[in-house]
Write a protein that holds these residues in place. Structure first.
Motif, PDB file in Angstrom:
ATOM      1  N   ARG A   1      27.629   5.247  -3.523  1.00 56.61           N
ATOM      2  CA  ARG A   1      28.076   3.857  -3.604  1.00 56.61           C
ATOM      3  C   ARG A   1      26.923   2.933  -3.989  1.00 56.61           C
ATOM      4  NH1 ARG A   1      33.189   2.940  -1.937  1.00 56.61           N
ATOM      5  NH2 ARG A   1      34.219   4.604  -0.747  1.00 56.61           N
ATOM      6  N   ALA A   2      25.754   3.145  -3.422  1.00 56.76           N
ATOM      7  CA  ALA A   2      24.601   2.300  -3.752  1.00 56.76           C
ATOM      8  C   ALA A   2      24.223   2.461  -5.223  1.00 56.76           C
ATOM      9  CB  ALA A   2      23.421   2.656  -2.859  1.00 56.76           C
ATOM     10  N   HIS A   3      24.313   3.681  -5.720  1.00 50.40           N
ATOM     11  CA  HIS A   3      23.976   3.936  -7.114  1.00 50.40           C
ATOM     12  C   HIS A   3      24.930   3.214  -8.056  1.00 50.40           C
ATOM     13  CE1 HIS A   3      22.533   6.111 -10.624  1.00 50.40           C
ATOM     14  NE2 HIS A   3      23.792   6.387 -10.921  1.00 50.40           N
ATOM     15  N   LEU A   4      26.225   3.370  -7.824  1.00 48.27           N
ATOM     16  CA  LEU A   4      27.214   2.746  -8.689  1.00 48.27           C
ATOM     17  C   LEU A   4      27.248   1.225  -8.524  1.00 48.27           C
ATOM     18  CD1 LEU A   4      30.124   5.343  -8.505  1.00 48.27           C
ATOM     19  CD2 LEU A   4      28.434   5.038 -10.309  1.00 48.27           C
TER      20      LEU A   4
ATOM     21  N   GLY B   1      12.335   4.555  -9.816  1.00 52.62           N
ATOM     22  CA  GLY B   1      13.739   4.179  -9.789  1.00 52.62           C
ATOM     23  C   GLY B   1      14.678   5.271  -9.321  1.00 52.62           C
ATOM     24  N   THR B   2      14.125   6.335  -8.750  1.00 50.61           N
ATOM     25  CA  THR B   2      14.950   7.496  -8.410  1.00 50.61           C
ATOM     26  C   THR B   2      15.251   7.606  -6.920  1.00 50.61           C
ATOM     27  OG1 THR B   2      14.178   8.814 -10.282  1.00 50.61           O
ATOM     28  CG2 THR B   2      15.041  10.032  -8.419  1.00 50.61           C
ATOM     29  N   THR B   3      16.512   7.910  -6.621  1.00 51.18           N
ATOM     30  CA  THR B   3      16.923   8.340  -5.291  1.00 51.18           C
ATOM     31  C   THR B   3      17.320   9.809  -5.407  1.00 51.18           C
ATOM     32  OG1 THR B   3      17.757   6.146  -4.695  1.00 51.18           O
ATOM     33  CG2 THR B   3      18.603   8.029  -3.429  1.00 51.18           C
ATOM     34  N   ALA B   4      16.766  10.649  -4.553  1.00 52.46           N
ATOM     35  CA  ALA B   4      17.040  12.080  -4.627  1.00 52.46           C
ATOM     36  C   ALA B   4      17.877  12.527  -3.429  1.00 52.46           C
ATOM     37  CB  ALA B   4      15.737  12.874  -4.677  1.00 52.46           C
ATOM     38  N   THR B   5      18.763  13.466  -3.680  1.00 50.35           N
ATOM     39  CA  THR B   5      19.561  14.041  -2.613  1.00 50.35           C
ATOM     40  C   THR B   5      18.732  15.041  -1.814  1.00 50.35           C
ATOM     41  OG1 THR B   5      20.323  15.842  -4.038  1.00 50.35           O
ATOM     42  CG2 THR B   5      21.655  13.826  -4.006  1.00 50.35           C
TER      43      THR B   5
ATOM     44  N   VAL C   1      22.626 -11.434 -23.758  1.00 47.15           N
ATOM     45  CA  VAL C   1      22.635 -10.937 -22.380  1.00 47.15           C
ATOM     46  C   VAL C   1      22.403  -9.432 -22.422  1.00 47.15           C
ATOM     47  CG1 VAL C   1      24.010 -10.648 -20.283  1.00 47.15           C
ATOM     48  CG2 VAL C   1      24.206 -12.751 -21.648  1.00 47.15           C
ATOM     49  N   VAL C   2      21.380  -8.969 -21.715  1.00 53.38           N
ATOM     50  CA  VAL C   2      21.044  -7.549 -21.714  1.00 53.38           C
ATOM     51  C   VAL C   2      21.255  -6.991 -20.306  1.00 53.38           C
ATOM     52  CG1 VAL C   2      19.315  -5.809 -22.273  1.00 53.38           C
ATOM     53  CG2 VAL C   2      19.324  -7.986 -23.512  1.00 53.38           C
ATOM     54  N   ASN C   3      22.306  -6.196 -20.152  1.00 51.12           N
ATOM     55  CA  ASN C   3      22.593  -5.535 -18.869  1.00 51.12           C
ATOM     56  C   ASN C   3      21.763  -4.260 -18.788  1.00 51.12           C
ATOM     57  OD1 ASN C   3      24.367  -6.711 -16.953  1.00 51.12           O
ATOM     58  ND2 ASN C   3      26.032  -6.563 -18.437  1.00 51.12           N
ATOM     59  N   ASN C   4      20.557  -4.405 -18.267  1.00 47.32           N
ATOM     60  CA  ASN C   4      19.606  -3.297 -18.277  1.00 47.32           C
ATOM     61  C   ASN C   4      19.291  -2.742 -16.890  1.00 47.32           C
ATOM     62  OD1 ASN C   4      17.164  -1.739 -19.420  1.00 47.32           O
ATOM     63  ND2 ASN C   4      16.220  -3.102 -17.929  1.00 47.32           N
ATOM     64  N   ALA C   5      19.540  -3.510 -15.831  1.00 51.08           N
ATOM     65  CA  ALA C   5      19.159  -3.064 -14.481  1.00 51.08           C
ATOM     66  C   ALA C   5      19.825  -1.736 -14.146  1.00 51.08           C
ATOM     67  CB  ALA C   5      19.546  -4.115 -13.456  1.00 51.08           C
ATOM     68  N   GLY C   6      19.077  -0.839 -13.522  1.00 55.59           N
ATOM     69  CA  GLY C   6      19.664   0.439 -13.156  1.00 55.59           C
ATOM     70  C   GLY C   6      18.722   1.282 -12.330  1.00 55.59           C
ATOM     71  N   GLY C   7      19.280   2.305 -11.733  1.00 56.56           N
ATOM     72  CA  GLY C   7      18.510   3.273 -10.966  1.00 56.56           C
ATOM     73  C   GLY C   7      18.972   4.671 -11.315  1.00 56.56           C
ATOM     74  N   PHE C   8      18.446   5.650 -10.600  1.00 53.54           N
ATOM     75  CA  PHE C   8      18.723   7.043 -10.927  1.00 53.54           C
ATOM     76  C   PHE C   8      19.006   7.817  -9.638  1.00 53.54           C
ATOM     77  CE2 PHE C   8      17.454  11.343 -12.433  1.00 53.54           C
ATOM     78  CZ  PHE C   8      18.244  11.394 -13.578  1.00 53.54           C
TER      79      PHE C   8
ATOM     80  N   GLY D   1      24.890  14.025 -12.524  1.00 54.92           N
ATOM     81  CA  GLY D   1      26.309  13.717 -12.690  1.00 54.92           C
ATOM     82  C   GLY D   1      26.665  12.278 -12.388  1.00 54.92           C
ATOM     83  N   PHE D   2      26.108  11.719 -11.321  1.00 57.93           N
ATOM     84  CA  PHE D   2      26.474  10.349 -10.947  1.00 57.93           C
ATOM     85  C   PHE D   2      25.831   9.320 -11.865  1.00 57.93           C
ATOM     86  CE2 PHE D   2      27.332  12.681  -7.001  1.00 57.93           C
ATOM     87  CZ  PHE D   2      28.658  12.346  -6.861  1.00 57.93           C
ATOM     88  N   TYR D   3      24.633   9.621 -12.360  1.00 58.74           N
ATOM     89  CA  TYR D   3      24.011   8.737 -13.345  1.00 58.74           C
ATOM     90  C   TYR D   3      24.867   8.695 -14.605  1.00 58.74           C
ATOM     91  CZ  TYR D   3      20.619   6.802 -16.610  1.00 58.74           C
ATOM     92  OH  TYR D   3      20.004   6.024 -17.551  1.00 58.74           O
ATOM     93  N   CYS D   4      25.258   9.862 -15.100  1.00 58.70           N
ATOM     94  CA  CYS D   4      26.109   9.925 -16.292  1.00 58.70           C
ATOM     95  C   CYS D   4      27.459   9.252 -16.043  1.00 58.70           C
ATOM     96  CB  CYS D   4      26.325  11.382 -16.713  1.00 58.70           C
ATOM     97  SG  CYS D   4      24.833  12.220 -17.297  1.00 58.70           S
TER      98      CYS D   4
END
Length: 273
Positions: free
Chosen positions: A103-106, A191-195, A82-89, A148-151
């Motif tokens: 919240r959407a990121h986490l 895959g990026t959401t920017a502030t 099982v590879v938990n790879n899904a993610g965003g930035f 910071g939130f990605y890390c």
């Protein structure tokens, strides 16, 4: 003759997930490839009709994750890797990020991996073994401006991964935290959401952008052989850094942190706890 393994890979339609999917199929294994949009996998589905199942899935939806895992087990009878790879930035300063963005990121980067882990463990336990690869980041050891939130999400997954590894080891299930280096995955574009930038941070933002540089990084396919070998190890490590340059960076970060602790040891030891 080696029995073909069954992989369940999230975020499988692009980047590292796509590379892992291709490598597993090329090795003769079977893959359940999950992603929000599975259309980019159509070429692989045509080529590997009997060994690839595509599952549309938003890992942020816990109920959908459990249903998808049940479908994956039904498709091939078991799960081996099982590879938990899904993610965003999420890119931006801590002050700039909105509650919805955080919240959407986490929900994807942390909770999505937790839901997958919770969903697959009963199946792996029942069959007497399996592998879970938690894809995190070389940057999960500490926060850094603009990311910071990605890390934070990856660091949280590191901690949960360590706990999960201890909890399931007696069932024959091995967990490895796979700390990826920087690869050309499209994470920093599609895959990026920017502030919304705050002008007071502009000097620091420019400094960080200069530090990141313009290089996209190696092709994700160059990381796939490492993951394939890792999945085959009888006694895999709890943590693995993937990337030669990234290994050096993480090693230096660890040394710097140890030196900082040592510098202030006298203050730490003033308290008896």
């Amino acid at each position: 003759m080696t029995t073909a393994r069954v992989w369940f890979i999230t975020g499988a339609s692009r980047g590292l997930g796509r590379a892992f999917t291709e490598a597993a199929l090329d090795a003769g294994d079977r893959v359940v490839a999950a992603a929000r949009n599975v259309e980019p996998l159509e070429d692989l589905a045509d080529k590997h009709q009997d060994r690839l199942v595509r599952l549309p899935l938003d890992v942020a939806d816990r109920n959908a994750v459990f249903a998808a895992v049940d479908k994956a087990v039904a498709a091939f009878g078991r799960l081996d890797v099982v590879v938990n790879n899904a993610g965003g930035f999420l890119y931006g300063m801590v002050e700039e990020a909105t509650e919805d963005q955080i919240r959407a990121h986490l929900d994807v980067n942390f909770f999505g991996a937790v839901w997958v882990s919770q969903a697959v463990v009963p199946h792996l336990r029942a069959q007497g073994g399996g592998r879970i690869l938690q894809v995190t980041s070389m940057g999960s050891g500490g926060g850094m401006a603009t990311v910071g939130f990605y890390c934070a999400g990856k660091a949280a997954l590191d901690s949960v991964g360590e706990a999960l590894a201890m909890e399931v080891e007696s069932f024959g299930v091995k967990v490895t935290i796979v700390q990826m280096g920087g690869y050309n995955t499209g994470l920093f574009t599609a895959g990026t959401t920017a502030t919304t930038p705050h002008p007071d941070y502009e000097p620091l933002r420019r400094k960080m952008e200069e530090m990141w540089g313009d290089e996209a990084g190696p092709d994700p396919s160059t990381a796939a052989p490492v993951v394939m070998e890792l999945a085959a190890l009888p006694d895999p490590p709890r943590r693995l850094i993937v990337g030669s340059a990234s290994y050096d960076v993480v090693h230096e970060m660890g040394k710097a942190q140890a030196e900082l602790y040592h510098e202030w040891e006298h203050l730490s030891r003033m308290a008896p706890g």
